[in-house]
Design a protein around this motif. Structure first.
Motif, short mmCIF file in Angstrom:
data_model
loop_
_atom_site.label_atom_id
_atom_site.label_comp_id
_atom_site.label_asym_id
_atom_site.label_seq_id
_atom_site.Cartn_x
_atom_site.Cartn_y
_atom_site.Cartn_z
N GLN A 46 0.85 -1.19 0.00
CA GLN A 46 0.00 0.00 0.00
C GLN A 46 0.88 1.24 0.00
O GLN A 46 1.42 1.64 1.04
CB GLN A 46 -0.92 0.01 1.23
N PRO A 47 1.08 1.87 -1.16
CA PRO A 47 1.93 3.07 -1.22
C PRO A 47 1.24 4.28 -0.61
O PRO A 47 0.01 4.36 -0.55
CB PRO A 47 2.15 3.26 -2.73
N HIS A 48 2.04 5.19 -0.15
CA HIS A 48 1.54 6.42 0.47
C HIS A 48 2.47 7.56 0.07
O HIS A 48 3.70 7.44 0.19
CB HIS A 48 1.51 6.28 1.99
N VAL A 49 1.92 8.66 -0.42
CA VAL A 49 2.72 9.79 -0.90
C VAL A 49 2.40 11.02 -0.06
O VAL A 49 1.23 11.33 0.18
CB VAL A 49 2.46 10.08 -2.39
N SER A 50 3.45 11.73 0.35
CA SER A 50 3.30 12.94 1.16
C SER A 50 4.08 14.09 0.52
O SER A 50 5.18 13.88 0.00
CB SER A 50 3.82 12.71 2.58
N LEU A 51 3.50 15.27 0.58
CA LEU A 51 4.18 16.48 0.13
C LEU A 51 4.97 17.04 1.31
O LEU A 51 4.40 17.29 2.37
CB LEU A 51 3.18 17.50 -0.39
N MET A 52 6.29 17.24 1.12
CA MET A 52 7.15 17.55 2.26
C MET A 52 8.06 18.75 2.00
O MET A 52 8.59 18.93 0.91
CB MET A 52 8.05 16.34 2.56
N ASN A 53 8.26 19.55 3.06
CA ASN A 53 9.40 20.45 3.10
C ASN A 53 10.65 19.60 3.29
O ASN A 53 10.57 18.53 3.92
CB ASN A 53 9.28 21.43 4.26
N TYR A 54 11.78 20.05 2.82
CA TYR A 54 12.99 19.25 2.97
C TYR A 54 14.21 20.16 2.98
O TYR A 54 14.15 21.33 2.62
CB TYR A 54 13.12 18.22 1.84
N THR A 55 15.33 19.57 3.37
CA THR A 55 16.62 20.25 3.31
C THR A 55 17.66 19.29 2.76
O THR A 55 17.79 18.16 3.25
CB THR A 55 17.06 20.72 4.70
#
Length: 235
Positions: A46-55
């Motif tokens: 079961q894939p799950h995608v999240s929109l993220m801030n990153y460094t």
């Protein structure tokens, strides 16, 4: 060494991967230009995608190899997923993803048609739809939750906090973590980055695939102790 872009058939495989000791310059530029990435985790198919801030951190006293830092609520789905399965995939791109209007397409949300747009809006739209960008990059790697209260966690958290400090105008309408929450005027820094309960995610990069708007595809494997040196095409 210049790498030949793969054709459409070859792009489905991984026989043209090249071993490199550092990230290609175009990938570094992409990571430095973009503000958000998509984080894909998976458990039980079961894939799950999240929109993220990153460094993006090229190197530090804690890692000589490049890493990508994110923060997450410890009870989030992505946190639970990566604890069970640390293999993750990231998608990052440095072009504007605003969709231009097409002929006969009904605009949603009351967006004005071309005849009602201001000159500034038209200018921005033209910039959005022009080839001002270079690539998109799919980055595969392994993720870990940095030990809570450690010096390493403190370092990465401070770097991530500094990298995601924006004025209020720059954060209005932004979202964090794929949860749909609109960020407050501080960009959600206190609750999403600096909060005591927030966990720091560290992604160690294994391989990268880039593509451009023309469909050209390139593959690299980042050399590390865990990667075999006999990758096809490596020199």
């Amino acid at each position: 060494m210049d790498q030949i872009a793969l054709n459409h058939e070859a792009s489905a495989g991984d026989t043209h991967k090249q071993l490199v000791s550092s990230l290609p310059p175009e990938v570094v530029q992409c990571l430095e230009n973009a503000r958000f990435l998509h984080l894909a985790t998976c458990t039980d198919n079961q894939p799950h995608v999240s929109l993220m801030n990153y460094t993006y951190i090229p190197s530090s006293q804690f890692s000589s190899a490049p890493v990508i830092v994110m923060t997450t609520n410890p009870s989030s789905k992505k946190t639970n997923n990566l604890v069970v399965n640390p293999n993750v995939s990231l998608l990052v791109h440095d072009w504007v993803s605003h969709r231009p209007p097409t002929q006969g397409r009904r605009m949603s949300g009351g967006s004005p048609g071309p005849e009602h747009r201001s000159s500034l809006a038209s200018l921005l739209l033209n910039l959005n739809t022009s080839a001002i960008s270079s690539i998109s990059a799919t980055i595969n790697g392994t993720a870990e939750l940095v030990a809570r209260g450690s010096e390493e966690e403190s370092f990465y958290r401070s770097q991530h906090l500094e990298n995601n400090t924006f004025d209020s105008e720059g954060v209005v309408g932004a979202f964090n973590g794929g949860g749909g929450e609109q960020l407050p005027e501080d960009g959600g820094r206190e609750c999403f980055v600096a909060g005591e309960e927030v966990r720091v995610i560290l992604v160690h990069i294994k391989d990268i695939r880039t593509s451009d708007w023309k469909g050209s595809v390139k593959d690299w494997v980042l050399a590390s102790e865990g990667n075999a040196p006999n990758v096809n095409g490596a020199r």
